[in-house]
Design a protein around this motif. Structure first.
Motif, PDB file in Angstrom:
ATOM      1  N   LYS A 176      57.264  31.261  16.607  1.00 26.68           N
ATOM      2  CA  LYS A 176      56.014  31.137  17.313  1.00 26.68           C
ATOM      3  C   LYS A 176      55.994  31.853  18.795  1.00 26.68           C
ATOM      4  O   LYS A 176      55.123  32.375  19.331  1.00 26.68           O
ATOM      5  CB  LYS A 176      55.633  29.649  17.557  1.00 26.68           C
ATOM      6  CG  LYS A 176      55.379  29.018  16.412  1.00 26.68           C
ATOM      7  CD  LYS A 176      55.243  27.331  16.558  1.00 26.68           C
ATOM      8  CE  LYS A 176      54.884  26.677  15.245  1.00 26.68           C
ATOM      9  NZ  LYS A 176      54.886  25.262  15.494  1.00 26.68           N
ATOM     10  N   PHE A 177      57.040  31.771  19.385  1.00 21.76           N
ATOM     11  CA  PHE A 177      57.149  31.993  20.936  1.00 21.76           C
ATOM     12  C   PHE A 177      58.207  33.296  20.904  1.00 21.76           C
ATOM     13  O   PHE A 177      58.230  33.913  22.029  1.00 21.76           O
ATOM     14  CB  PHE A 177      57.375  31.026  21.662  1.00 21.76           C
ATOM     15  CG  PHE A 177      56.518  29.842  21.385  1.00 21.76           C
ATOM     16  CD1 PHE A 177      55.304  29.841  21.853  1.00 21.76           C
ATOM     17  CD2 PHE A 177      57.112  28.751  20.967  1.00 21.76           C
ATOM     18  CE1 PHE A 177      54.317  28.926  21.679  1.00 21.76           C
ATOM     19  CE2 PHE A 177      56.423  27.784  20.815  1.00 21.76           C
ATOM     20  CZ  PHE A 177      55.137  27.729  21.174  1.00 21.76           C
ATOM     21  N   GLY A 178      58.807  33.571  20.066  1.00 17.93           N
ATOM     22  CA  GLY A 178      60.019  34.614  20.519  1.00 17.93           C
ATOM     23  C   GLY A 178      61.157  34.462  21.077  1.00 17.93           C
ATOM     24  O   GLY A 178      61.838  35.158  21.763  1.00 17.93           O
ATOM     25  N   GLU A 179      61.476  33.016  21.206  1.00 17.12           N
ATOM     26  CA  GLU A 179      62.559  32.463  21.950  1.00 17.12           C
ATOM     27  C   GLU A 179      63.436  31.813  20.963  1.00 17.12           C
ATOM     28  O   GLU A 179      62.982  31.045  20.449  1.00 17.12           O
ATOM     29  CB  GLU A 179      61.907  31.594  23.002  1.00 17.12           C
ATOM     30  CG  GLU A 179      61.286  32.134  24.096  1.00 17.12           C
ATOM     31  CD  GLU A 179      60.530  31.223  25.010  1.00 17.12           C
ATOM     32  OE1 GLU A 179      61.212  29.678  25.085  1.00 17.12           O
ATOM     33  OE2 GLU A 179      59.740  31.445  25.834  1.00 17.12           O
ATOM     34  N   PRO A 180      64.808  32.336  20.770  1.00 22.31           N
ATOM     35  CA  PRO A 180      65.733  31.651  19.929  1.00 22.31           C
ATOM     36  C   PRO A 180      66.334  30.290  20.572  1.00 22.31           C
ATOM     37  O   PRO A 180      67.514  30.260  21.142  1.00 22.31           O
ATOM     38  CB  PRO A 180      66.529  32.593  19.716  1.00 22.31           C
ATOM     39  CG  PRO A 180      66.680  33.628  20.932  1.00 22.31           C
ATOM     40  CD  PRO A 180      65.495  33.522  21.485  1.00 22.31           C
ATOM     41  N   SER A 181      65.462  29.310  20.800  1.00 21.02           N
ATOM     42  CA  SER A 181      66.019  28.106  21.700  1.00 21.02           C
ATOM     43  C   SER A 181      65.302  27.103  20.660  1.00 21.02           C
ATOM     44  O   SER A 181      64.211  26.948  20.063  1.00 21.02           O
ATOM     45  CB  SER A 181      65.500  28.153  22.961  1.00 21.02           C
ATOM     46  OG  SER A 181      64.116  28.339  23.311  1.00 21.02           O
ATOM     47  N   ILE A 182      65.658  25.679  21.052  1.00 18.67           N
ATOM     48  CA  ILE A 182      65.180  24.548  20.436  1.00 18.67           C
ATOM     49  C   ILE A 182      63.674  24.231  21.161  1.00 18.67           C
ATOM     50  O   ILE A 182      62.798  23.959  20.422  1.00 18.67           O
ATOM     51  CB  ILE A 182      66.057  23.217  20.748  1.00 18.67           C
ATOM     52  CG1 ILE A 182      67.380  23.413  19.799  1.00 18.67           C
ATOM     53  CG2 ILE A 182      65.626  21.934  20.206  1.00 18.67           C
ATOM     54  CD1 ILE A 182      68.310  22.583  20.071  1.00 18.67           C
ATOM     55  N   ASN A 183      63.640  24.335  22.459  1.00 17.37           N
ATOM     56  CA  ASN A 183      62.562  24.114  23.225  1.00 17.37           C
ATOM     57  C   ASN A 183      61.964  25.525  23.718  1.00 17.37           C
ATOM     58  O   ASN A 183      62.922  25.912  23.984  1.00 17.37           O
ATOM     59  CB  ASN A 183      62.286  22.830  23.917  1.00 17.37           C
ATOM     60  CG  ASN A 183      62.703  21.641  23.189  1.00 17.37           C
ATOM     61  OD1 ASN A 183      62.178  21.176  22.214  1.00 17.37           O
ATOM     62  ND2 ASN A 183      63.886  20.906  23.920  1.00 17.37           N
ATOM     63  N   ARG A 184      60.593  25.578  23.931  1.00  9.45           N
ATOM     64  CA  ARG A 184      60.125  26.792  24.678  1.00  9.45           C
ATOM     65  C   ARG A 184      60.727  26.668  26.223  1.00  9.45           C
ATOM     66  O   ARG A 184      60.514  25.642  26.761  1.00  9.45           O
ATOM     67  CB  ARG A 184      58.875  26.765  24.585  1.00  9.45           C
ATOM     68  CG  ARG A 184      58.093  28.068  25.117  1.00  9.45           C
ATOM     69  CD  ARG A 184      56.582  28.194  24.801  1.00  9.45           C
ATOM     70  NE  ARG A 184      56.213  29.552  25.350  1.00  9.45           N
ATOM     71  CZ  ARG A 184      55.064  30.037  25.386  1.00  9.45           C
ATOM     72  NH1 ARG A 184      54.034  28.803  25.382  1.00  9.45           N
ATOM     73  NH2 ARG A 184      54.794  31.146  26.088  1.00  9.45           N
ATOM     74  N   GLY A 185      61.194  27.750  26.660  1.00  8.74           N
ATOM     75  CA  GLY A 185      61.522  27.568  27.968  1.00  8.74           C
ATOM     76  C   GLY A 185      63.082  27.335  28.132  1.00  8.74           C
ATOM     77  O   GLY A 185      63.615  27.599  29.208  1.00  8.74           O
ATOM     78  N   ASP A 186      63.740  27.063  27.168  1.00 12.55           N
ATOM     79  CA  ASP A 186      65.445  26.734  27.226  1.00 12.55           C
ATOM     80  C   ASP A 186      65.798  27.967  27.375  1.00 12.55           C
ATOM     81  O   ASP A 186      65.663  28.905  26.804  1.00 12.55           O
ATOM     82  CB  ASP A 186      65.839  26.152  26.045  1.00 12.55           C
ATOM     83  CG  ASP A 186      65.348  24.559  25.953  1.00 12.55           C
ATOM     84  OD1 ASP A 186      64.805  23.893  26.884  1.00 12.55           O
ATOM     85  OD2 ASP A 186      65.465  24.047  24.987  1.00 12.55           O
ATOM     86  N   ASN A 187      67.102  28.074  27.991  1.00 15.88           N
ATOM     87  CA  ASN A 187      67.817  29.402  28.722  1.00 15.88           C
ATOM     88  C   ASN A 187      69.091  29.436  27.906  1.00 15.88           C
ATOM     89  O   ASN A 187      70.102  30.076  28.501  1.00 15.88           O
ATOM     90  CB  ASN A 187      67.642  29.397  30.213  1.00 15.88           C
ATOM     91  CG  ASN A 187      68.522  28.645  30.718  1.00 15.88           C
ATOM     92  OD1 ASN A 187      68.790  27.625  30.422  1.00 15.88           O
ATOM     93  ND2 ASN A 187      68.594  28.607  32.229  1.00 15.88           N
ATOM     94  N   TYR A 188      69.332  28.591  26.738  1.00 18.59           N
ATOM     95  CA  TYR A 188      70.687  28.686  26.212  1.00 18.59           C
ATOM     96  C   TYR A 188      70.225  29.006  24.839  1.00 18.59           C
ATOM     97  O   TYR A 188      69.315  28.731  24.103  1.00 18.59           O
ATOM     98  CB  TYR A 188      71.520  27.494  26.151  1.00 18.59           C
ATOM     99  CG  TYR A 188      70.797  26.088  25.929  1.00 18.59           C
ATOM    100  CD1 TYR A 188      70.846  25.763  24.730  1.00 18.59           C
ATOM    101  CD2 TYR A 188      69.929  25.556  26.911  1.00 18.59           C
ATOM    102  CE1 TYR A 188      70.165  24.700  24.271  1.00 18.59           C
ATOM    103  CE2 TYR A 188      69.211  24.460  26.313  1.00 18.59           C
ATOM    104  CZ  TYR A 188      69.335  23.964  25.175  1.00 18.59           C
ATOM    105  OH  TYR A 188      68.798  23.024  24.547  1.00 18.59           O
TER     106      TYR A 188
END
Length: 134
Positions: free
Chosen positions: A44-56
């Motif tokens: 959905k957001f192109g981020e490989p994290s549990i929640n959007r905006g997580d930096n790990y």
């Protein structure tokens, strides 16, 4: 003739195990659902994290995440659980085939049955991240 029979027997045992495994796996530990959530956020957001905006990076196998995400993107209507079961069964089957080709010359007919403990182990101790056979 012996090699052809051994090969046929081995593949029959491997694919029977794969079928039985796929039909009977039912317990997933929480790691599987973490992968589903990370894959969903990644798609959905192109981020490989549990929640959007997580930096790990919250998963241990980026390759499994990419495979799961690719198949989810390709087969949008198929549930993550079915995709995970299919991919997990597919890679266990490949592992069993590889083990057969490594050991069949040395162990002959015993090599045909090497896949049984592999499948039995994952039915007895359910997969946690599903990336283990990968």
């Amino acid at each position: 003739m012996k090699n052809k029979f051994l090969l046929t027997l081995s593949f029959f045992v491997i694919f029977l195990n794969a079928y039985l495994f796929f039909m009977n796996i039912g317990v997933f530990l929480d790691d599987v659902f973490i992968y589903f959530r990370v894959s969903d956020t990644f798609l959905k957001f192109g981020e490989p994290s549990i929640n959007r905006g997580d930096n790990y990076f919250s998963v241990t196998s980026p390759l499994w995440l990419l495979l799961l995400s690719f198949f989810k993107l390709t087969f949008k209507e198929v549930s993550y659980i079915l995709l995970s079961k299919f991919l997990f069964t597919f890679f266990i089957t490949l592992t069993s085939i590889l083990f057969f080709f490594i050991f069949y010359k040395e162990y002959s007919y015993l090599g045909a049955f090497l896949s049984i403990p592999i499948f039995h182990h994952f039915l007895t101790y359910p997969p946690n991240g599903c990336e283990i056979p990968l």
